[in-house]
Design an enzyme around this catalytic site. Sequence first.
Site, mmCIF file in Angstrom:
data_model
loop_
_atom_site.group_PDB
_atom_site.id
_atom_site.type_symbol
_atom_site.label_atom_id
_atom_site.label_comp_id
_atom_site.label_asym_id
_atom_site.label_seq_id
_atom_site.Cartn_x
_atom_site.Cartn_y
_atom_site.Cartn_z
ATOM 1 N N ARG A 1 29.442 34.382 34.460
ATOM 2 C CA ARG A 1 28.143 33.911 33.951
ATOM 3 C C ARG A 1 28.341 32.777 32.958
ATOM 4 N NH1 ARG A 1 25.586 39.579 32.812
ATOM 5 N NH2 ARG A 1 25.521 40.331 34.962
ATOM 6 N N GLN B 1 42.644 39.739 35.099
ATOM 7 C CA GLN B 1 42.128 40.953 35.752
ATOM 8 C C GLN B 1 42.826 41.163 37.089
ATOM 9 O OE1 GLN B 1 39.816 40.918 38.551
ATOM 10 N NE2 GLN B 1 39.169 43.063 38.542
ATOM 11 N N GLU C 1 46.544 44.357 40.387
ATOM 12 C CA GLU C 1 47.693 44.367 41.282
ATOM 13 C C GLU C 1 48.700 45.431 40.857
ATOM 14 O OE1 GLU C 1 48.768 40.201 42.074
ATOM 15 O OE2 GLU C 1 50.779 40.860 41.476
ATOM 16 N N TYR D 1 46.182 36.604 27.620
ATOM 17 C CA TYR D 1 46.029 35.686 28.758
ATOM 18 C C TYR D 1 44.657 35.004 28.692
ATOM 19 C CZ TYR D 1 47.185 34.276 33.638
ATOM 20 O OH TYR D 1 47.507 33.589 34.783
ATOM 21 N N ARG E 1 50.014 35.490 27.326
ATOM 22 C CA ARG E 1 50.187 36.651 28.196
ATOM 23 C C ARG E 1 51.640 37.139 28.176
ATOM 24 N NH1 ARG E 1 51.956 32.832 31.452
ATOM 25 N NH2 ARG E 1 53.264 33.396 33.227
HETATM 26 N N1 LIG Z 1 50.759 37.728 41.178
HETATM 27 C C1 LIG Z 1 51.676 37.477 40.087
HETATM 28 C C2 LIG Z 1 53.023 38.127 40.409
HETATM 29 C C3 LIG Z 1 54.116 38.006 39.387
HETATM 30 C C4 LIG Z 1 53.701 38.282 37.956
HETATM 31 O O1 LIG Z 1 53.313 39.406 37.582
HETATM 32 N N2 LIG Z 1 53.771 37.209 37.127
HETATM 33 C C5 LIG Z 1 53.479 37.255 35.709
HETATM 34 C C6 LIG Z 1 54.489 36.362 34.976
HETATM 35 S S1 LIG Z 1 54.471 34.650 35.593
HETATM 36 C C7 LIG Z 1 52.087 36.787 35.371
HETATM 37 O O2 LIG Z 1 51.643 36.979 34.232
HETATM 38 N N3 LIG Z 1 51.383 36.118 36.318
HETATM 39 C C8 LIG Z 1 50.115 35.515 36.022
HETATM 40 C C9 LIG Z 1 49.122 35.723 37.122
HETATM 41 O O3 LIG Z 1 49.293 36.619 37.971
HETATM 42 O O4 LIG Z 1 48.101 34.997 37.078
HETATM 43 C C10 LIG Z 1 51.738 35.969 39.898
HETATM 44 O O5 LIG Z 1 51.082 35.250 40.659
HETATM 45 O O6 LIG Z 1 52.383 35.489 38.965
HETATM 46 N N1 LIG Z 2 37.467 40.104 40.984
HETATM 47 C C1 LIG Z 2 36.064 40.295 40.695
HETATM 48 C C2 LIG Z 2 35.913 41.162 39.447
HETATM 49 C C3 LIG Z 2 34.521 41.507 38.990
HETATM 50 C C4 LIG Z 2 33.561 41.963 40.105
HETATM 51 O O1 LIG Z 2 33.778 43.028 40.726
HETATM 52 N N2 LIG Z 2 32.529 41.122 40.347
HETATM 53 C C5 LIG Z 2 31.480 41.418 41.310
HETATM 54 C C6 LIG Z 2 30.149 40.936 40.720
HETATM 55 S S1 LIG Z 2 30.190 39.200 40.253
HETATM 56 C C7 LIG Z 2 31.695 40.714 42.634
HETATM 57 O O2 LIG Z 2 31.006 41.041 43.591
HETATM 58 N N3 LIG Z 2 32.616 39.732 42.712
HETATM 59 C C8 LIG Z 2 32.774 38.925 43.877
HETATM 60 C C9 LIG Z 2 34.206 38.673 44.231
HETATM 61 O O3 LIG Z 2 35.117 39.368 43.742
HETATM 62 O O4 LIG Z 2 34.414 37.754 45.055
HETATM 63 C C10 LIG Z 2 35.421 38.909 40.592
HETATM 64 O O5 LIG Z 2 36.166 37.930 40.720
HETATM 65 O O6 LIG Z 2 34.202 38.802 40.462
#
Ligand SMILES: N[C@@H](CCC(=O)N[C@@H](CS)C(=O)NCC(=O)O)C(=O)O
Ligand SMILES: N[C@@H](CCC(=O)N[C@@H](CS)C(=O)NCC(=O)O)C(=O)O
Lengths: 146, 146, 146
Positions: free
Chosen positions: A31, A53, A58, A97, A104
């Site tokens: 929003r 999130q 994950e 983060y 983070r």
């Molecule tokens: N899905 C994660 C897998 C690996 C992970 O947990 N990375 C840590 C350290 S680079 C992280 O904080 N990732 C940030 C993110 O997932 O946006 C990634 O895209 O990085």
């Molecule tokens: N990952 C979700 C977390 C929050 C959530 O569950 N949002 C609902 C209401 S905005 C949704 O339907 N999200 C659409 C989506 O995940 O593509 C997001 O990106 O929005």
Amino acid sequence: MMDQAVGLAAVSVLGVLEQAYFSLQVIYARRKYSVSPPTTAGPPEFERVFRAQANCSEYFPIFITVLWTAGVFFSEGLSSVCGLLYLYGRFRYFRGYSQSAQGRLAPLYFSAQILWVLIGFSSLGVLLSFCRVYLNVDLLQVVGSA
Amino acid sequence: MMDQAVGLAAVSVLGVLEQAYFSLQVIYARRKYSVSPPTTAGPPEFERVFRAQANCSEYFPIFITVLWTAGVFFSEGLSSVCGLLYLYGRFRYFRGYSQSAQGRLAPLYFSAQILWVLIGFSSLGVLLSFCRVYLNVDLLQVVGSA
Amino acid sequence: MMDQAVGLAAVSVLGVLEQAYFSLQVIYARRKYSVSPPTTAGPPEFERVFRAQANCSEYFPIFITVLWTAGVFFSEGLSSVCGLLYLYGRFRYFRGYSQSAQGRLAPLYFSAQILWVLIGFSSLGVLLSFCRVYLNVDLLQVVGSA
Ligand SMILES: N[C@@H](CCC(=O)N[C@@H](CS)C(=O)NCC(=O)O)C(=O)O
Ligand SMILES: N[C@@H](CCC(=O)N[C@@H](CS)C(=O)NCC(=O)O)C(=O)O
Ligand SMILES: N[C@@H](CCC(=O)N[C@@H](CS)C(=O)NCC(=O)O)C(=O)O
């Protein structure tokens, strides 16, 4: 058996509440920065909240899996305490983060370490049970009497 | 009850270790291709590693759920073996996808098939238990004596 | 203990089947709109299907966790019924979101409400068990005789 698992269940429910809180934060950020679904790209402020999130989601099933295997096969008390620490680490991860990508890192290392401890407890617990059930050997006693 | 679940717990912990390995590979790929969070877009080499881990994470809770329902309500041994095969399939999926988008397909079909087998075992086990608990009918005996 | 969990296991397997159905829809949408992995961006029609499945996957482990804690510590019957309602809500969410971003909202609120009910049941069940196991107090009886 379930009486010994109240602590694990309590930590699990707390974990679910934390994930619900993270989801609500993404909805608020959508929003605030006008990023309507199905879009997931936006200003870096939004993307950090979104990714925080996503990253916590994950790891959530991994956390639940080791929390319960460590709790059931090793020690409910130790696992529950580690579980609480993990959830606290994830809370700081999300907060950090959200503020900056750099923010983070420290909580990430912390929660990763807790996860490794839980993996260690699980492995040990499973190994001990395995020896007891399939080899009829009580490893703890063997080590104790050595 | 938990004594009969050591095999399932062992496979679950192995699954967690595999997911940890995939996550580490994404972290290395982020460094190698300089894709700093919160960004998830980058060269195709990076995106394949990123998506491979995301896809495996998405299926992980599904896998854990059917591993345990099949193991508890049908057969611990068969479920554990299927679980090991699934984890092996996912390892090849991750490797294959990292190399080329095409390379993910064969292992994907393989692990999807194993997942369907586990879903079949779960459904059968739940059906048998359901008839025994709620209808007081032992389906296996009924089929056996027919 | 597992005899009392057949209902929860049945709902879990149904949930897995639903997730498998969502995944297949993403695969069909990838073909229809020619969005080859590792790409996840495409026309809005594709992105809505992709995000609908991603969102349901994200909530799946949360759902399974509260389904089982509510079912084991509070009431199997009530949890199973809520579980079925949740899965129905998620089905309508997927359908609605696939058609338009707006179409996801009503079913989202519905399934979120069911999730809160399950969280409430879990918390109550865990609290009651906790008092019984650790404080040796039967809260229901205390409340009943007050
Ligand atoms: N899905 C994660 C897998 C690996 C992970 O947990 N990375 C840590 C350290 S680079 C992280 O904080 N990732 C940030 C993110 O997932 O946006 C990634 O895209 O990085
Ligand atoms: N990952 C979700 C977390 C929050 C959530 O569950 N949002 C609902 C209401 S905005 C949704 O339907 N999200 C659409 C989506 O995940 O593509 C997001 O990106 O929005
Ligand atoms: N999230 C998946 C859901 C369906 C699925 O599992 N697709 C298979 C076959 S196309 C896959 O390997 N997807 C690649 C990916 O997720 O990056 C997707 O986006 O494709």
